[in-house]
Scaffold this motif. Sequence first.
Motif, short mmCIF file in Angstrom:
data_model
loop_
_atom_site.label_atom_id
_atom_site.label_comp_id
_atom_site.label_asym_id
_atom_site.label_seq_id
_atom_site.Cartn_x
_atom_site.Cartn_y
_atom_site.Cartn_z
N ALA A 26 0.83 -1.21 0.00
CA ALA A 26 0.00 0.00 0.00
C ALA A 26 0.86 1.25 0.00
N ASP A 27 2.02 1.17 0.68
CA ASP A 27 2.90 2.34 0.75
C ASP A 27 3.72 2.52 -0.52
N ALA A 28 3.95 1.42 -1.28
CA ALA A 28 4.77 1.51 -2.48
C ALA A 28 4.07 2.37 -3.53
N PRO A 29 4.81 3.25 -4.21
CA PRO A 29 4.17 4.11 -5.21
C PRO A 29 3.67 3.31 -6.40
N ILE A 55 6.43 5.72 -15.04
CA ILE A 55 5.94 6.93 -14.38
C ILE A 55 5.49 6.60 -12.96
N SER A 56 5.88 7.45 -12.03
CA SER A 56 5.38 7.36 -10.66
C SER A 56 4.84 8.72 -10.27
N GLY A 57 3.56 8.77 -9.91
CA GLY A 57 2.95 10.06 -9.61
C GLY A 57 2.91 10.91 -10.86
N ILE A 69 9.34 -3.85 -17.12
CA ILE A 69 8.18 -3.24 -16.47
C ILE A 69 7.94 -3.92 -15.13
N PRO A 70 7.92 -3.17 -14.04
CA PRO A 70 7.74 -3.77 -12.72
C PRO A 70 6.41 -4.52 -12.61
N ALA A 71 6.42 -5.58 -11.83
CA ALA A 71 5.18 -6.33 -11.59
C ALA A 71 4.15 -5.43 -10.94
N GLY A 72 2.92 -5.55 -11.38
CA GLY A 72 1.84 -4.77 -10.81
C GLY A 72 1.66 -3.40 -11.42
#
Length: 430
Positions: A26-29, A55-57, A69-72
Amino acid sequence: MTRREKHLNAIASFILLLASASAFAADAPAITAIKAAHMVDVRSGALVDNAVVLISGDRITAAGSQLTIPAGATIIDLGNKTLLPGLIDAHTHITARAEDAGYGFIAKSVPRITLTGAKNALITLRAGFTTIRDLGAYGYADIGLRDAINDGDVPGPRILAAGPALGITGGHCDDTRHAPEYNISALGVADGVDEALKVTRRNIKYGADVIKICATGGVLSFGDDPRTSQYTLEELKAIIGDAHRLGRKTAAHAHGGDGIKLSVLAGVDSIEHGSYIDDEGIKLMKEHKTYLVPTLYLGDWLLENAEAMRLPKPLVEKAKVVIPQARINIAKAIKAGVLIAFGTDAAVYPHGLNAREFAVLVKLGMTPAQAIRTATVNAADLLGWSDKVGSIEAGKYADLIAVDGQPLNDVRALEQVQWVMKGGAVVKGN
């Protein structure tokens, strides 16, 4: 400890482990991955195949070819499209309309033109321009619109706003369309060093990001000549020096040679239009590394639509003289290596057609890659936003566009932007 107690202990530990993992997740972006067949590296002019942007945020975290590409991650697959950074227009008038180029603006209140600006802002954003520099609006309307967009009240591009442009009494940026008995002058009128300093500081007080100066006469104004200067060197030095001291960049509307040279010598950051630039002006601009923002396509549209707009005859006659000469002189400046940033003067023609400027730049001698660079890394440098926009790189805002076709072969592909993202949020396309 009994076997049952050990078993319950193991279950409790497993539950705690799951809870900890869920809390960490839940805390991971959240990560969004944009995939496209191609991406334009605007710095090199090269095409990157099998492009992936992470992209993050509201920021880009990585970009390149075939990145893992990261999982999820949420994946947006744009198929065979070509990705580019969101485009930048360094010369707009977002609260104005082409229909008002004659006398139409006189009956418009500031609240009315601000709402017009909100409409134009969305049109501009959906055309692929995620950042603009607005160089002059009545009553600080562009500043109010900028703040509304930043607050999330209305959609639109990132805006650096000038508020009322500074000009001399009776000059291009004075309100010369009222009869003298009304005794009306534009809000930015300032004569002499003391008045010029006061208006510069007042604009900054009310939120101006950039100071716009009318250094010569113009085309869409009565009673002045685009070839003649309007502010003196002393006045220009006062305005530009104070703006720089207070952390603001400056832009000079300047068609004529003397106005260009005086503005450059005074330290201006960009020359807008530059229609009558000569060899001496070119030399000075290169020496001072001053940007030129040509605004060329408006000439085509204006002459084709002057009758439908009911543009007053004196303004049409000026346009017929200035526009062809501007093409010749700007081509010389491009060939000589003057720094060019993309600008359109949108409002002289309809907002949303901004990308038609690219084809004119190519026609005057640029390659498609060079033309694209004017609206990305060059314009970002002029705005002082190279760390925020202008390229698809880690740390920059996630401002992206996608087009069909290959803009490095045919720059007109940018006239039909299919997909737009601003700050990590999709604002056009699926």
